[in-house]
Write a protein that holds these residues in place. Structure first.
Motif: not given
Length: 158
Positions: A6-30
């Protein structure tokens, strides 16, 4: 289980953390690999908060045709037309809805992680939803004419 990237383009904020362009790789649900192009330290901190932080709590398609962009508001973001969202961390646990018994719980409960973070990914460009081998949505547009009412006003079925 979840497999893939999953590539989440743009800015995201959670728990006071600002992040940009998030890359996630999943295997067997994790999530086995994750980084943010900016704010990576915050992303790693979020994903280290309990054994359930690297698993999904929910996944859904956004269907409100009046919302066509993301906001810094999770309740609006998860409804943006032509998008999908995933929640990293715990799921919601319901045993009743509208007076009817239901079982909404994928096992990734709040005792496994305090996190429930919605990431909304816009699919208006190069996005595709495939269900049972059939493309049901492409570039944020539902292909079935019966679902066309859910399409954003600025997009068409062409």
């Amino acid at each position: 289980t979840v497999e893939g990237q999953v590539f989440a383009e743009g800015e995201y904020i959670y728990d006071s953390h600002l992040m940009k362009n998030i890359h996630l790789r999943f295997e067997r649900g994790k999530i086995i690999e994750a980084y943010a192009e900016e704010g990576n330290e915050g992303l790693q901190q979020i994903l280290s908060q309990g054994e359930g932080a690297r698993y999904l709590g929910e996944v859904a398609l956004g269907t409100n045709p009046g919302l066509t962009r993301r906001f810094f508001n999770d309740l609006l973001n998860e409804k943006v037309s032509g998008s999908f969202h995933i929640a990293l961390g715990h799921c919601y646990d319901y045993t009743e809805y509208g007076g009817e018994p239901v079982n909404i719980n994928n096992g990734n409960t709040e005792d496994r992680t305090p996190n429930h973070w919605d990431l909304t990914i816009l699919m208006h460009k190069n996005g595709r939803v495939i269900l049972d081998g059939e493309i049901i949505q492409e570039n944020g547009v539902f292909k079935d004419p019966n679902l066309a009412i859910l399409n954003p006003k600025f997009l068409s079925l062409s």
